[in-house]
Structures are given as C-alpha cells and as structure tokens.
Design an enzyme around this catalytic site. Structure first.
Site, PDB file in Angstrom:
ATOM      1  N   SER A  33       0.816  -1.204   0.000  1.00 32.76           N
ATOM      2  CA  SER A  33       0.000   0.000   0.000  1.00 32.76           C
ATOM      3  C   SER A  33       0.855   1.261   0.000  1.00 32.76           C
ATOM      4  CB  SER A  33      -0.906  -0.004   1.233  1.00 32.76           C
ATOM      5  OG  SER A  33      -1.583   1.219   1.364  1.00 32.76           O
ATOM      6  N   LEU A  45      -2.014   2.084  -5.003  1.00 31.26           N
ATOM      7  CA  LEU A  45      -2.008   3.529  -4.796  1.00 31.26           C
ATOM      8  C   LEU A  45      -3.370   4.050  -4.347  1.00 31.26           C
ATOM      9  CD1 LEU A  45      -0.369   6.206  -5.183  1.00 31.26           C
ATOM     10  CD2 LEU A  45      -1.411   6.341  -7.459  1.00 31.26           C
ATOM     11  N   TYR A  46      -3.328   4.902  -3.305  1.00 37.66           N
ATOM     12  CA  TYR A  46      -4.430   5.821  -3.012  1.00 37.66           C
ATOM     13  C   TYR A  46      -4.070   7.137  -3.680  1.00 37.66           C
ATOM     14  CZ  TYR A  46      -6.107   2.580   0.549  1.00 37.66           C
ATOM     15  OH  TYR A  46      -6.590   1.478   1.207  1.00 37.66           O
ATOM     16  N   THR A  89      -6.913   1.648  -5.912  1.00 38.05           N
ATOM     17  CA  THR A  89      -8.103   1.371  -5.121  1.00 38.05           C
ATOM     18  C   THR A  89      -9.188   2.387  -5.453  1.00 38.05           C
ATOM     19  OG1 THR A  89      -6.914   0.307  -3.318  1.00 38.05           O
ATOM     20  CG2 THR A  89      -9.017   1.306  -2.767  1.00 38.05           C
ATOM     21  N   LYS A 139      -8.976  -2.249  -7.706  1.00 32.57           N
ATOM     22  CA  LYS A 139      -9.431  -2.880  -6.475  1.00 32.57           C
ATOM     23  C   LYS A 139     -10.642  -2.141  -5.906  1.00 32.57           C
ATOM     24  CE  LYS A 139      -7.794  -3.960  -1.777  1.00 32.57           C
ATOM     25  NZ  LYS A 139      -8.634  -3.028  -0.987  1.00 32.57           N
ATOM     26  N   HIS A 151     -13.184  -3.787   0.833  1.00 32.90           N
ATOM     27  CA  HIS A 151     -12.235  -3.227   1.795  1.00 32.90           C
ATOM     28  C   HIS A 151     -12.341  -3.932   3.154  1.00 32.90           C
ATOM     29  CE1 HIS A 151      -9.592   0.291   1.042  1.00 32.90           C
ATOM     30  NE2 HIS A 151      -9.353   0.202   2.339  1.00 32.90           N
TER      31      HIS A 151
END
Length: 362
Positions: free
Chosen positions: A112, A134-135, A161, A214, A238
């Site tokens: 993450s 990646l966020y 995500t 995701k 999640h």
C-alpha cells in the site's frame, strides 16, 4: 531462513491469540473492526460460510499440487497478501517484513502507498512478485510519478483502489478518539474523491504496466473496467471497512465473473481465513484469493516469521482440503465442487476460528 515458529504455532487461531496479546486495544480494533454496524464485514464471512463442498471420491490424491501462476512466475498457493495500510503499526519492519516473508514462502504481496517503508525499500526486501497499490492523493503527475517509481523498483503490476472516495466511519476508532498517525496529516483526498473512469483510460493509454482495479462490487462496473482495458478486476469491499450494508465479496463474485467473461483476471478478498475459504474462491471462478487480516495476525504475533507460519498452515489446510475433495490440482476446481448451504455459525470477524476464546476485547 526466517526464525522457525512451527513448534509455537500449530493452528491459525493461535496466531490470532498471539497477535491480540501483542497489540494494544487501539491497534487491535483498527485491525479487526469495520465500518459503522460492521454489517459488510459479517456478510463477508456469511457469504463464505453459505457455501458447501461437493467432494469426489476414489480419486488418486497421493500427490497434490496447490501451486499457481502469477505474471509468468510460479507461486506456492493461489493467494496474495493484501495492501494493508500502516503495517508498521503491527510490527516495526512493516511492509519490508511482509515482502520478505512473502518472497521466502513464495506468494505475491500487494504494498500500500500508506504503509512504511518506501516502495523502493519494500521491493529491495522481498524476492517474490510484488504489486504496488495507490491511493490517489494528487493529479496525473502524482500518479505518473508513482508508476515510474514502481516500474523502476521492479513491481509486477500497479493497483488503484477505487472504493475509498470518502473515508468511512470506523466507529471503534471514533469511540476511542483514535486516529491512525497517517490519517492525521493526510492531504489530497479530493483527488481520490474525484477519481473517475477517464483517469483509468488515461492510465492505460500512457502506461504499459498491468493495471489492477481494487474495489469492484458489481457486474456493471466490472464490465466498464474491461471496456477500459483493465488487466485485473479485484472484487473487494475493503474488508467491510468502507461502505456498510454492502454484500459479501463471495456474493458479488459470480456476477463479476459473468460480466468479465474472460477478458481480465478476477481477484477477490473479504473474510478469507482458512484454506477451505481459498478453495471456495477458486472453485467459484476467482483467479487469485487475497488475504488481509489473516497475515496481519502473523505479522503482529511474530514478525516476518509469523507471516510465513500463517502461509505454511494455510498451505496445509489447502492441500488437506484438496485431497478430501478429490482434487489434485487447482485447475480441476470449478463450481461443480460447491453448493449453496445454510451457515451453521453466526458470522463474525473470527467465526472461522471456533477454538478461539472470545474473551473481552476479542
């Protein structure tokens, strides 16, 4: 080799108990909790527990092969380790410890963007296949920079995500007035909220690294992802930590597989806690099952060695289950080996571990 924990931990629930003893209440609740009423979290387990096996007998199962493929590499199980944030909260080595364990055992790891250490340090720590997740906290240049770094570091795929447009109400944390350190100074959340299909189209036009999306929860979005050219549709809610009152991942999986129709790989996570759970996911059509909380218990209990021990026990469970089902390799498994059935236990984050003592705090 990592430290031998075989004699210390013989069952998965023993690693859960050891993790609970190591972690303070704040971090424990962060790990095991979900959003609001935790309905989605429980439905993940309910969906898995509502599937029964249809075994075959008089099959020569003297030799069992539970290996699988991942981007041209052989892996020991059809399992990957999920992109969990703040791994350093469970053990000081964080993502590096997890990557080292995954590489030693022989399964992929997702790393993450909100865990430590850096993606480059994690890549250097592990020898196995790796995916960077990646966020989105910035513009197109922000995304492109992370892609460049992931490619340069040797990651096999890139994951974005898409189910975190807003951060959920995790009421265990709120009730304790607890905020994870990385949440206190977070900026750029508007970029995640503004993420749309156009960003994915741009990504596929610009970058050649395989793209995993995701957080898919419907066949309609799986269809749209395939139209964009996504390489992997990753079914996830999640771990029940975002939208409450969603469906269990295994309830979503059939419609996603039908919508994808072979145009992309399909991964799934959400409550997978035992080897039998993994085989249910594969039998229902998933290409890979991703585990999250389960490996975190191992990390908290005994660091990298604990993660390896989780995977060793999981492998034993997978192979034993395959033998009893009359299956010698994963490519034999299909929906003819499973059947709907009423669950016999109340769904809970730990309902897969009936020998775990549910004392106060569990």
């Amino acid at each position: 080799m990592l430290n031998d924990t075989e004699g210390e931990f013989l069952n998965l629930h023993e690693l859960v108990k050891a993790a609970r003893l190591k972690l303070d209440q704040f971090i424990w609740d962060y790990l095991v909790g979900g959003a609001e009423t935790e309905t989605t979290l429980r439905r993940n387990r309910l969906a898995l527990d509502s599937i029964a096996f249809r075994p075959r007998v008089l099959v020569d199962v003297a030799r069992i092969d539970s290996s699988h493929g991942f981007y041209g590499r052989k892996i020991r199980l059809p399992v990957a380790l999920a992109p969990v944030g703040s791994l350093q909260s469970f053990e000081a080595g964080g993502g590096a410890s997890v990557a080292r364990a995954a590489g030693e055992f022989g399964v992929p790891v997702f790393i993450s963007s909100v865990t430590q250490p850096s993606l480059e340090e994690v890549a250097a720590a592990g020898t196995g296949p790796k995916v960077f997740q990646l966020y989105v906290r910035g513009d197109d240049a922000f995304i492109d920079d992370y892609v460049r770094r992931a490619v340069d570091a040797g990651y096999d795929a890139f994951c974005i995500t898409v189910d975190t447009a807003h951060y959920s109400r995790r009421e265990r944390d709120i009730a304790k007035r607890f905020r994870k350190p990385w949440r206190r100074d977070v900026t750029g959340t508007d970029f995640q909220a503004g993420l749309n299909w156009g960003h994915l189209e741009r990504f596929k036009a610009k970058h050649s690294i395989p793209l995993i999306i995701k957080g898919i929860a419907t066949g309609a979005d799986a269809e749209r992802a395939c139209a964009v050219g996504v390489d992997v549709v990753y079914v996830s809610n999640h771990g029940g930590r975002q939208l409450d009152h969603g469906r269990g991942s295994m309830d979503v999986l059939p419609e996603v597989i039908a919508a994808v129709a072979g145009r992309a790989k399909v991964y799934v996570d959400g409550g997978f806690s035992r080897g039998s759970d993994v085989l249910k996911g594969i039998a229902m059509g998933a290409d890979l099952v991703v585990i999250g909380r389960l490996f975190c218990y191992g990390l908290a209990a005994a660091g990298a060695a604990g993660v390896v021990r989780v995977l060793e026990i999981l492998e034993d469970e997978v192979q034993e289950c395959m033998g009893l089902m009359g299956v010698t390799s994963l490519d034999v498994l299909d929906r003819s080996y499973v059947h709907p059935a009423p669950p016999v236990v109340a769904p809970h984050v730990h309902s897969a571990f009936p020998l775990l003592t549910f004392n106060e705090g569990y």
